[in-house]
Scaffold this active site. Structure first.
Site, PDB file in Angstrom:
ATOM      1  N   ARG A  63      51.624  55.130  24.631  1.00  0.00           N
ATOM      2  CA  ARG A  63      50.200  55.471  24.607  1.00  0.00           C
ATOM      3  C   ARG A  63      49.489  54.791  23.441  1.00  0.00           C
ATOM      4  O   ARG A  63      48.270  54.590  23.469  1.00  0.00           O
ATOM      5  CB  ARG A  63      50.029  57.004  24.536  1.00  0.00           C
ATOM      6  CG  ARG A  63      48.596  57.484  24.515  1.00  0.00           C
ATOM      7  CD  ARG A  63      48.497  58.974  24.872  1.00  0.00           C
ATOM      8  NE  ARG A  63      49.345  59.793  24.036  1.00  0.00           N
ATOM      9  CZ  ARG A  63      49.018  60.242  22.817  1.00  0.00           C
ATOM     10  NH1 ARG A  63      47.842  59.924  22.289  1.00  0.00           N
ATOM     11  NH2 ARG A  63      49.844  61.011  22.142  1.00  0.00           N
ATOM     12  N   TYR A 123      26.923  50.752  40.954  1.00  0.00           N
ATOM     13  CA  TYR A 123      27.992  51.169  41.857  1.00  0.00           C
ATOM     14  C   TYR A 123      27.952  52.691  41.997  1.00  0.00           C
ATOM     15  O   TYR A 123      27.694  53.412  41.032  1.00  0.00           O
ATOM     16  CB  TYR A 123      29.312  50.700  41.263  1.00  0.00           C
ATOM     17  CG  TYR A 123      30.581  51.246  41.863  1.00  0.00           C
ATOM     18  CD1 TYR A 123      30.836  51.165  43.228  1.00  0.00           C
ATOM     19  CD2 TYR A 123      31.541  51.826  41.045  1.00  0.00           C
ATOM     20  CE1 TYR A 123      32.008  51.656  43.759  1.00  0.00           C
ATOM     21  CE2 TYR A 123      32.724  52.324  41.570  1.00  0.00           C
ATOM     22  CZ  TYR A 123      32.955  52.242  42.930  1.00  0.00           C
ATOM     23  OH  TYR A 123      34.112  52.731  43.457  1.00  0.00           O
ATOM     24  N   ASP A 196      28.890  45.922  32.968  1.00  0.00           N
ATOM     25  CA  ASP A 196      29.986  45.822  33.920  1.00  0.00           C
ATOM     26  C   ASP A 196      29.913  44.425  34.537  1.00  0.00           C
ATOM     27  O   ASP A 196      29.007  44.123  35.312  1.00  0.00           O
ATOM     28  CB  ASP A 196      29.844  46.903  34.999  1.00  0.00           C
ATOM     29  CG  ASP A 196      31.015  46.913  35.975  1.00  0.00           C
ATOM     30  OD1 ASP A 196      31.667  45.863  36.139  1.00  0.00           O
ATOM     31  OD2 ASP A 196      31.271  47.968  36.585  1.00  0.00           O
ATOM     32  N   LYS A 221      39.905  44.230  40.727  1.00  0.00           N
ATOM     33  CA  LYS A 221      39.157  43.308  41.577  1.00  0.00           C
ATOM     34  C   LYS A 221      39.531  41.853  41.275  1.00  0.00           C
ATOM     35  O   LYS A 221      40.671  41.465  41.451  1.00  0.00           O
ATOM     36  CB  LYS A 221      37.668  43.570  41.397  1.00  0.00           C
ATOM     37  CG  LYS A 221      37.252  45.040  41.487  1.00  0.00           C
ATOM     38  CD  LYS A 221      37.626  45.702  42.799  1.00  0.00           C
ATOM     39  CE  LYS A 221      36.965  47.052  43.004  1.00  0.00           C
ATOM     40  NZ  LYS A 221      37.322  48.085  42.029  1.00  0.00           N
TER      41      LYS A 221
END
Length: 409
Positions: A63, A123, A196, A221
């Protein structure tokens, strides 16, 4: 560590647990970054472990950092000309982290209730994130058309936001932002700008070089590009924002796994090549769709009639992205059209090397109310195509036969 010396005296049960592990790494450097799956890392002495924690260098627990994930972060940071990048388990986790970091007071690490000015055409899940995880917890969230400089200036003055959030190319109507102008406006009002850049990728534009504070990618993507790994990543322009991202990431725990990191980094190696073909395919598909009587309107920045065409041509170096959206003249024909496609895959994602078809009202913006979709210009007849790297003649033939089915019905 002295296991090697003691192994001869181990019982079989002990040998099965430990034999083969913790061997010295090879002297030669591997060509490809290995997948490091260990959740923890060992130091020769307790003092050295303590010193590593104090310095913040090295690895302790996954982590807090992983060598495979770090390689992916370094690759994206270099691609975006960033001070540093932090990877997450999904694009939405990355966006959430970016908004928290951007709203953190300068020099501190604790997030606080804040005011966010967001683009109206985000989005769908981003809008839900703003409403349900920020506005519902006391943040002031307002929306404006950030492509309208006058409306943006008025909103900045009226709301005094701490954070401004937008997409460099909006999904799915493909509006194009004037980032240089927006950076200037945000700085004049002291707001941090989060972009973004999933649709543009660093191949078309590098927002940090224009003064944007944080850049977010859904790495699922275009960066990954093969439909086989989910992830997100945030690139920071300043060292302070990068440190804030790192510290908050360790607390939030939305950690990217090493397998996904290796696949996403591998995908980035062919990003420039894929984007060249995807942009070229998209341009030809958009041109074809404008000539078809079953198509009412085409959204693509590469078309001269697109309102952002001139801006996009200058900003993206003559390429216009791999997405094309369009309205069918008869929205009731949409199911027949989508079902008739054979090469375009009906998948609720974008940016893969495969060509994909999606209906925003049923997928990316499904979580919005009909009123919200209408306000954003997303109709029931809107179709989004994500162009892959197939031969353009095959893609055009597939569209032609699917549209012919509408004429024959």
């Amino acid at each position: 560590m002295t296991e090697q010396h003691d192994q001869a005296s181990w019982h079989l049960e002990t040998s099965l647990v430990h034999a083969g592990d913790r061997t010295a790494p090879p002297v030669a450097t591997p060509t490809v970054t290995p997948i490091y799956t260990s959740t923890t890392y060992l130091y020769p002495t307790l003092d050295e472990l303590d010193a590593a924690f104090v310095s913040g260098e090295g690895y302790f627990y996954t982590r807090y950092g992983n060598p495979t994930v770090a390689a992916f972060e370094q690759a994206l940071a270099q691609a975006e000309a960033a001070r540093g990048a932090v990877a997450y388990s999904s694009g939405m986790a990355a966006l959430h982290a970016a908004l928290l970091a951007a709203s953190t007071p300068r020099g501190e690490t604790a997030p606080r209730p804040t005011s966010i000015l967001a683009a109206r055409d985000l989005y769908g899940s981003t809008t839900v994130l703003l409403e349900e995880l920020f506005a519902a917890r006391g943040a002031q969230v307002n929306y404006v058309d950030l492509c309208d400089a006058e409306a943006t200036a008025a909103a900045l003055q009226a709301y005094a936001p701490v954070v401004v959030l937008a997409e460099s190319i909006s999904n799915p109507l493909l509006h194009v932002l004037d980032l240089a102008k927006l950076v200037e406006q945000c700085r004049s009002y002291g707001a941090r700008l989060v972009i973004d850049a999933t649709l543009a990728t660093p191949v078309l534009q590098r927002p940090l070089t224009l003064g944007v504070d944080l850049v977010v990618h859904s790495a699922t993507k275009y960066l990954g590009g093969h439909g086989d790994a989910a992830g997100g990543i945030v690139a920071a322009r300043t060292g302070l924002l990068h440190v804030t991202l790192v510290q908050q990431s360790r607390l939030l725990g939305a950690t990217l796994g090493p397998y996904e990191a290796q696949q996403l980094q591998r995908g980035m190696k062919t990003l420039a090549l894929r984007m060249e073909r995807q942009c070229a395919n998209a341009a030809q598909v958009a041109a074809y769709l404008t000539t078809h009587p079953a198509v009412a309107h085409v959204y693509y920045p590469g078309l001269a009639e697109h309102p952002g065409h001139t801006l996009a041509a200058a900003a993206f170096g003559g390429r216009f992205g791999g997405l094309v959206s369009f309205e069918l003249a008869a929205s009731t024909a949409l199911p027949r059209f989508v079902d008739a496609l054979r090469l375009f895959l009906p998948a609720t994602t974008l940016g893969d090397l495969y060509s994909l078809v999606s209906v925003p009202a049923l997928a990316s913006h499904r979580e919005l109310t009909p009123e919200q979709r209408a306000e954003r210009g997303i109709s029931a007849g809107l179709v989004r195509l994500s162009l892959g790297i197939e031969a353009i003649d095959d893609l055009l033939a597939d569209l032609q036969q699917a549209l012919a089915c509408l004429e024959a019905a």
